[in-house]
Design a protein around this motif. Structure first.
Motif, mmCIF file in Angstrom:
data_model
loop_
_atom_site.group_PDB
_atom_site.id
_atom_site.type_symbol
_atom_site.label_atom_id
_atom_site.label_comp_id
_atom_site.label_asym_id
_atom_site.label_seq_id
_atom_site.Cartn_x
_atom_site.Cartn_y
_atom_site.Cartn_z
ATOM 1 N N LEU A 137 18.588 9.278 -6.318
ATOM 2 C CA LEU A 137 18.230 7.922 -5.898
ATOM 3 C C LEU A 137 17.326 7.255 -6.932
ATOM 4 C CD1 LEU A 137 17.583 8.718 -2.143
ATOM 5 C CD2 LEU A 137 19.318 7.120 -2.981
ATOM 6 N N VAL A 138 16.346 7.998 -7.410
ATOM 7 C CA VAL A 138 15.425 7.473 -8.426
ATOM 8 C C VAL A 138 16.177 7.161 -9.717
ATOM 9 C CG1 VAL A 138 13.475 8.053 -9.923
ATOM 10 C CG2 VAL A 138 13.380 8.596 -7.484
ATOM 11 N N GLU B 108 8.860 4.178 -7.528
ATOM 12 C CA GLU B 108 7.475 3.721 -7.621
ATOM 13 C C GLU B 108 6.497 4.815 -7.195
ATOM 14 O OE1 GLU B 108 7.374 0.208 -5.282
ATOM 15 O OE2 GLU B 108 8.418 -1.024 -6.762
ATOM 16 N N ILE B 109 6.854 5.527 -6.133
ATOM 17 C CA ILE B 109 5.987 6.611 -5.658
ATOM 18 C C ILE B 109 5.891 7.721 -6.698
ATOM 19 C CG2 ILE B 109 5.861 8.499 -3.975
ATOM 20 C CD1 ILE B 109 6.964 6.484 -1.898
ATOM 21 N N LYS B 110 7.027 8.051 -7.290
ATOM 22 C CA LYS B 110 7.036 9.117 -8.298
ATOM 23 C C LYS B 110 6.274 8.694 -9.544
ATOM 24 C CE LYS B 110 10.128 12.147 -10.887
ATOM 25 N NZ LYS B 110 11.540 12.493 -11.202
ATOM 26 N N TYR C 12 2.362 10.379 -4.091
ATOM 27 C CA TYR C 12 2.474 11.522 -3.183
ATOM 28 C C TYR C 12 1.166 12.307 -3.108
ATOM 29 C CZ TYR C 12 3.695 13.379 -7.808
ATOM 30 O OH TYR C 12 3.713 13.679 -9.146
ATOM 31 N N ARG C 13 0.305 12.110 -4.076
ATOM 32 C CA ARG C 13 -0.988 12.799 -4.048
ATOM 33 C C ARG C 13 -1.880 12.280 -2.916
ATOM 34 N NH1 ARG C 13 -2.482 13.397 -10.531
ATOM 35 N NH2 ARG C 13 -0.883 14.992 -10.984
ATOM 36 N N PHE C 14 -1.596 11.042 -2.454
ATOM 37 C CA PHE C 14 -2.336 10.518 -1.305
ATOM 38 C C PHE C 14 -2.082 11.367 -0.065
ATOM 39 C CE2 PHE C 14 -2.563 6.817 -3.994
ATOM 40 C CZ PHE C 14 -3.733 6.182 -3.624
ATOM 41 N N LYS C 15 -0.934 12.038 -0.055
ATOM 42 C CA LYS C 15 -0.569 12.889 1.081
ATOM 43 C C LYS C 15 -0.940 14.355 0.842
ATOM 44 C CE LYS C 15 1.742 10.135 3.998
ATOM 45 N NZ LYS C 15 1.547 10.091 5.469
ATOM 46 N N GLY C 16 -1.573 14.614 -0.282
ATOM 47 C CA GLY C 16 -2.029 15.971 -0.558
ATOM 48 C C GLY C 16 -1.029 16.850 -1.285
ATOM 49 N N SER D 138 0.833 -1.205 0.000
ATOM 50 C CA SER D 138 0.000 0.000 0.000
ATOM 51 C C SER D 138 0.866 1.252 0.000
ATOM 52 C CB SER D 138 -0.905 0.004 1.233
ATOM 53 O OG SER D 138 -0.127 0.237 2.398
ATOM 54 N N PRO D 139 0.293 2.393 -0.402
ATOM 55 C CA PRO D 139 1.046 3.647 -0.334
ATOM 56 C C PRO D 139 1.575 3.929 1.067
ATOM 57 C CG PRO D 139 -0.897 3.945 -1.686
ATOM 58 C CD PRO D 139 -0.998 2.572 -1.095
ATOM 59 N N ASP D 140 0.760 3.689 2.097
ATOM 60 C CA ASP D 140 1.203 3.949 3.471
ATOM 61 C C ASP D 140 2.396 3.080 3.853
ATOM 62 O OD1 ASP D 140 -0.551 5.972 4.058
ATOM 63 O OD2 ASP D 140 -2.105 4.635 4.839
#
Length: 207
Positions: free
Chosen positions: A73-74, A40-42, A47-51, A12-14
């Protein structure tokens, strides 16, 4: 690619956010896994899950990591693990710092040249690797200077033939021409043409 670097769609994103917090304090040990998570997050814009609207803002606010470090790093994960399919042991043995030294030279290089750079990064001491990179960059700069020199010589030959005068006389004529010119406009035109020239030379190198 090892199983460790397969996409974990079930995570999950979290869980990914928490994993970054646990890994970031030991960067040299965890830069591969950290690069994978950030990639993966990028890519999925998690990051939109965090607003957040931007990846850079998310990283800097949530983890106190600079956007430039996160980008490195990416890029390292994407290049060395995903694109080149290197194994974890080899990448870790070279180390994050030395990978950053060779990465800019590898991004547009052909496969054979990439492999040579990886081999050098793995074999050469850091100082020798740094000196070698400086020498390569110097050679590239000299090539650029040579191209500009050729361009200047062609221009001078054209102008001297057109005005049928000496070099000193040509400088005088150019001074007369630019005396009342709009220098801001001249600067703008020169900047645009220099950019076009450099882009064209870059294309030639890549062919």
């Amino acid at each position: 690619m090892t199983e460790k670097y397969e996409r974990k769609e079930t995570q999950s994103p979290d869980e990914k956010f928490k994993a970054i917090s646990n890994l970031k304090d030991q960067l040299e040990e965890n830069f591969i896994t950290l690069g994978q998570l950030l990639s993966e997050i990028k890519r999925a814009k998690l990051y939109r899950f965090k607003g957040y609207e931007k990846f850079k803002d998310f990283i800097e606010a949530e983890y106190a990591l600079s956007g430039s470090l996160a980008a490195k790093l990416v890029q390292s994960f994407d290049l060395f693990i995903e694109e080149m399919d290197m194994d974890e042991a080899s990448v870790k043995e070279i180390g994050f710092d030395r990978l950053q030294m060779i990465r800019p030279l590898m991004q547009k290089a052909e496969w054979k040249e990439r492999e040579e750079w990886v081999q050098k990064a793995g074999e050469l001491p850091t100082k020798d690797l740094r000196d070698h990179i400086k020498e390569i960059k110097k050679q590239n700069q000299e090539e650029d200077i040579d191209l500009k020199k050729v361009y200047i010589e062609q221009y001078m030959e054209k102008m001297l033939t057109w005005f049928n005068c000496s070099g000193k006389e040509l400088q005088f004529k150019l001074a007369l021409f630019f005396q009342d010119a709009d220098l801001e406009q001249v600067k703008k035109i020169v900047k645009e043409r220099q950019r076009e020239f450099e882009l064209e030379q870059q294309k030639v190198k890549e062919e």
